[in-house]
Design a protein around this motif. Sequence first.
Motif, PDB file in Angstrom:
ATOM      1  N   ASP A  93      -3.368  -3.941  -1.784  1.00  0.00           N
ATOM      2  CA  ASP A  93      -2.993  -2.377  -1.770  1.00  0.00           C
ATOM      3  C   ASP A  93      -3.572  -1.938  -3.048  1.00  0.00           C
ATOM      4  OD1 ASP A  93      -1.384  -0.118  -0.819  1.00  0.00           O
ATOM      5  OD2 ASP A  93      -0.782  -0.267  -3.118  1.00  0.00           O
ATOM      6  N   ARG A  94      -3.594  -2.554  -4.391  1.00  0.00           N
ATOM      7  CA  ARG A  94      -4.117  -1.918  -5.526  1.00  0.00           C
ATOM      8  C   ARG A  94      -5.576  -2.224  -5.427  1.00  0.00           C
ATOM      9  NH1 ARG A  94      -2.452   1.769  -6.961  1.00  0.00           N
ATOM     10  NH2 ARG A  94      -1.562   1.790  -4.570  1.00  0.00           N
ATOM     11  N   TYR A  95      -6.169  -2.926  -4.813  1.00  0.00           N
ATOM     12  CA  TYR A  95      -7.502  -3.330  -4.683  1.00  0.00           C
ATOM     13  C   TYR A  95      -8.211  -2.257  -3.899  1.00  0.00           C
ATOM     14  CZ  TYR A  95     -12.059  -5.286  -2.725  1.00  0.00           C
ATOM     15  OH  TYR A  95     -13.275  -5.300  -2.221  1.00  0.00           O
ATOM     16  N   VAL A  96      -7.637  -1.828  -2.600  1.00  0.00           N
ATOM     17  CA  VAL A  96      -8.126  -0.726  -1.898  1.00  0.00           C
ATOM     18  C   VAL A  96      -7.840   0.611  -2.629  1.00  0.00           C
ATOM     19  CG1 VAL A  96      -7.995   0.369   0.477  1.00  0.00           C
ATOM     20  CG2 VAL A  96      -7.709  -1.972   0.254  1.00  0.00           C
ATOM     21  N   ALA A  97      -6.820   0.920  -3.097  1.00  0.00           N
ATOM     22  CA  ALA A  97      -6.572   2.113  -3.961  1.00  0.00           C
ATOM     23  C   ALA A  97      -7.573   2.370  -4.926  1.00  0.00           C
ATOM     24  CB  ALA A  97      -5.300   1.932  -4.529  1.00  0.00           C
ATOM     25  N   ILE A  98      -8.040   1.376  -5.744  1.00  0.00           N
ATOM     26  CA  ILE A  98      -9.111   1.591  -6.909  1.00  0.00           C
ATOM     27  C   ILE A  98     -10.447   1.447  -6.559  1.00  0.00           C
ATOM     28  CG2 ILE A  98      -9.555   0.748  -9.166  1.00  0.00           C
ATOM     29  CD1 ILE A  98      -6.604   0.347  -9.719  1.00  0.00           C
ATOM     30  N   TYR A 134      -8.622   4.783   1.369  1.00  0.00           N
ATOM     31  CA  TYR A 134      -7.165   4.103   1.193  1.00  0.00           C
ATOM     32  C   TYR A 134      -6.277   4.613   2.344  1.00  0.00           C
ATOM     33  CZ  TYR A 134      -2.887   2.923  -0.894  1.00  0.00           C
ATOM     34  OH  TYR A 134      -1.476   2.528  -1.001  1.00  0.00           O
ATOM     35  N   HIS A 135      -6.145   5.972   2.483  1.00  0.00           N
ATOM     36  CA  HIS A 135      -5.263   6.465   3.400  1.00  0.00           C
ATOM     37  C   HIS A 135      -5.481   6.133   4.838  1.00  0.00           C
ATOM     38  CE1 HIS A 135      -3.024   8.627   0.390  1.00  0.00           C
ATOM     39  NE2 HIS A 135      -4.070   9.009  -0.097  1.00  0.00           N
ATOM     40  N   SER A 136      -6.947   5.833   5.190  1.00  0.00           N
ATOM     41  CA  SER A 136      -7.323   5.317   6.550  1.00  0.00           C
ATOM     42  C   SER A 136      -6.835   3.952   6.533  1.00  0.00           C
ATOM     43  CB  SER A 136      -8.684   5.784   6.745  1.00  0.00           C
ATOM     44  OG  SER A 136      -9.417   5.225   5.957  1.00  0.00           O
ATOM     45  N   THR A 137      -7.282   3.155   5.531  1.00  0.00           N
ATOM     46  CA  THR A 137      -6.992   1.790   5.715  1.00  0.00           C
ATOM     47  C   THR A 137      -5.662   1.193   5.481  1.00  0.00           C
ATOM     48  OG1 THR A 137      -9.336   1.667   4.556  1.00  0.00           O
ATOM     49  CG2 THR A 137      -7.781  -0.280   4.565  1.00  0.00           C
ATOM     50  N   VAL A 138      -4.831   1.775   4.570  1.00  0.00           N
ATOM     51  CA  VAL A 138      -3.487   1.110   4.378  1.00  0.00           C
ATOM     52  C   VAL A 138      -2.687   2.268   4.855  1.00  0.00           C
ATOM     53  CG1 VAL A 138      -1.754   0.343   2.658  1.00  0.00           C
ATOM     54  CG2 VAL A 138      -4.309   0.016   2.107  1.00  0.00           C
ATOM     55  N   THR A 139      -2.477   2.246   6.169  1.00  0.00           N
ATOM     56  CA  THR A 139      -1.901   3.191   6.882  1.00  0.00           C
ATOM     57  C   THR A 139      -0.288   2.601   7.165  1.00  0.00           C
ATOM     58  OG1 THR A 139      -2.064   2.294   9.209  1.00  0.00           O
ATOM     59  CG2 THR A 139      -3.588   4.105   8.166  1.00  0.00           C
ATOM     60  N   ASN A 162      -9.747   5.674 -12.652  1.00  0.00           N
ATOM     61  CA  ASN A 162      -9.361   4.352 -12.375  1.00  0.00           C
ATOM     62  C   ASN A 162      -8.543   3.721 -13.377  1.00  0.00           C
ATOM     63  OD1 ASN A 162     -10.374   4.853  -9.719  1.00  0.00           O
ATOM     64  ND2 ASN A 162     -12.247   3.715 -10.087  1.00  0.00           N
ATOM     65  N   GLN A 163      -8.960   3.975 -14.665  1.00  0.00           N
ATOM     66  CA  GLN A 163      -8.477   3.216 -15.854  1.00  0.00           C
ATOM     67  C   GLN A 163      -6.918   3.645 -15.937  1.00  0.00           C
ATOM     68  OE1 GLN A 163     -10.751   4.240 -19.384  1.00  0.00           O
ATOM     69  NE2 GLN A 163     -12.630   3.062 -18.390  1.00  0.00           N
ATOM     70  N   SER A 164      -6.607   4.798 -15.676  1.00  0.00           N
ATOM     71  CA  SER A 164      -5.380   5.485 -15.692  1.00  0.00           C
ATOM     72  C   SER A 164      -4.384   4.900 -14.710  1.00  0.00           C
ATOM     73  CB  SER A 164      -5.190   6.946 -15.406  1.00  0.00           C
ATOM     74  OG  SER A 164      -3.912   7.357 -15.382  1.00  0.00           O
ATOM     75  N   LYS A 165      -5.172   4.589 -13.307  1.00  0.00           N
ATOM     76  CA  LYS A 165      -4.511   4.050 -12.383  1.00  0.00           C
ATOM     77  C   LYS A 165      -4.044   2.616 -12.612  1.00  0.00           C
ATOM     78  CE  LYS A 165      -6.145   6.571  -8.053  1.00  0.00           C
ATOM     79  NZ  LYS A 165      -7.021   6.536  -7.030  1.00  0.00           N
ATOM     80  N   PHE A 166      -5.042   2.107 -13.246  1.00  0.00           N
ATOM     81  CA  PHE A 166      -4.793   0.585 -13.536  1.00  0.00           C
ATOM     82  C   PHE A 166      -3.578   0.441 -14.476  1.00  0.00           C
ATOM     83  CE2 PHE A 166      -5.565  -3.263 -16.280  1.00  0.00           C
ATOM     84  CZ  PHE A 166      -5.923  -4.082 -15.243  1.00  0.00           C
ATOM     85  N   VAL A 167      -3.587   1.069 -15.490  1.00  0.00           N
ATOM     86  CA  VAL A 167      -2.587   1.141 -16.572  1.00  0.00           C
ATOM     87  C   VAL A 167      -1.158   1.428 -15.751  1.00  0.00           C
ATOM     88  CG1 VAL A 167      -1.575   2.254 -18.515  1.00  0.00           C
ATOM     89  CG2 VAL A 167      -3.967   1.787 -18.505  1.00  0.00           C
ATOM     90  N   GLN A 168      -1.128   2.249 -15.040  1.00  0.00           N
ATOM     91  CA  GLN A 168       0.167   2.778 -14.227  1.00  0.00           C
ATOM     92  C   GLN A 168       0.614   1.855 -13.421  1.00  0.00           C
ATOM     93  OE1 GLN A 168       2.414   5.558 -14.860  1.00  0.00           O
ATOM     94  NE2 GLN A 168       0.951   5.958 -16.443  1.00  0.00           N
ATOM     95  N   THR A 169      -0.323   1.222 -12.383  1.00  0.00           N
ATOM     96  CA  THR A 169       0.099   0.549 -11.317  1.00  0.00           C
ATOM     97  C   THR A 169      -0.409  -1.125 -11.472  1.00  0.00           C
ATOM     98  OG1 THR A 169      -1.772   1.109 -10.074  1.00  0.00           O
ATOM     99  CG2 THR A 169       0.087   2.750  -9.874  1.00  0.00           C
ATOM    100  N   CYS A 170      -1.481  -1.290 -11.965  1.00  0.00           N
ATOM    101  CA  CYS A 170      -1.788  -2.861 -11.947  1.00  0.00           C
ATOM    102  C   CYS A 170      -1.227  -3.394 -13.054  1.00  0.00           C
ATOM    103  CB  CYS A 170      -3.495  -2.547 -11.902  1.00  0.00           C
ATOM    104  SG  CYS A 170      -4.183  -1.941 -10.559  1.00  0.00           S
TER     105      CYS A 170
END
Length: 315
Positions: free
Chosen positions: A118-123, A129-134, A225-233
């Motif tokens: 999920d994180r791989y597709v999101a970043i 993302y929304h069409s892949t991880v429905t 993406n760096q912000s996403k990484f810190v928050q979720t990854c």
Amino acid sequence: MDTSPAAVFTLSGANESWTMKYIVFAFTAQGYFLTLFLNITLIAVIGLEKELHQPMYIFLCNLCVNGLYGTLGFYPKFMSDLLSDSHVVSYNGCLLQSFIIFSYALCELTNLTVMAVDRYVAICKPLHYHSTVTRVRAGKMLVFVWMLPCCSVVLSILITTKMSFCGGTVQHNTLYCKLTISTCREQLLKFVFNGISTSFYLSMALFVVYSYGKIFFACRKSRQNQSKFVQTCVPHLITYLHYIFVVLCDSFSIRLSGTDLPQWFQNFMSVAFLVTPPVLNPLIYGMNLTPIRTKIRKMLQIRQENCVFSDSSKE
């Protein structure tokens, strides 16, 4: 040599004299209640807030559900043993506990792998993302998370029940029933099955390493993406590395059986994967994921305001 399964098995890891067993019981009970509170709180927050009904939070919710499932297979029986002079379990009870604990362990790994996907597709592929991880695919992923471990453990148990048994003592000084329950020797079928299972789950671990390599590369190009990484990854990576570490501790505890190390230390190593992840997972995600932290803070504020309003109305 008795090769038939015993009616009752003795947990060899619980044979140590528990001179302070009531103190141990008190701390164990507190740990169990803390585990229940943290996981149920996170599940409730995600379930009640529609804004959190997204794949990432659904997978996190499932991680907490799995934590509750795994601790249910360990804590009640262990606390019962602490208050008892005999540490035994029936043959069927042994198989049931083995199923719960080992399916929990494998489900934790598959769930963390799906979260990495999920994180791989999101970043790395945010536009898709929304069409892949429905929601439909997220549901299929959840089915995969549970079905694969459960089927693997059922097959392993079926193979184990066909093996020879030697006595009624669970080997390796453990506090719970393992699938090896006093088997005399390893059969070729079980050896092959374990090899295939280990290779498959190892490939999942390698995929997580690969996906985070891609994520690291993608984060170098974008501050977003760096912000996403810190928050979720970062929370996921900490959770994943911690789980791998405690699983390795369980593996080492088997090899350390019979050494001069204290029994309590060997016991803790053997149950660390059951005790620590269900406590740390909700804490790590609750503190690092801003949406969850914000929702919890709002719920506490609303509850406090309701209490103040109720007290003022009584006056």
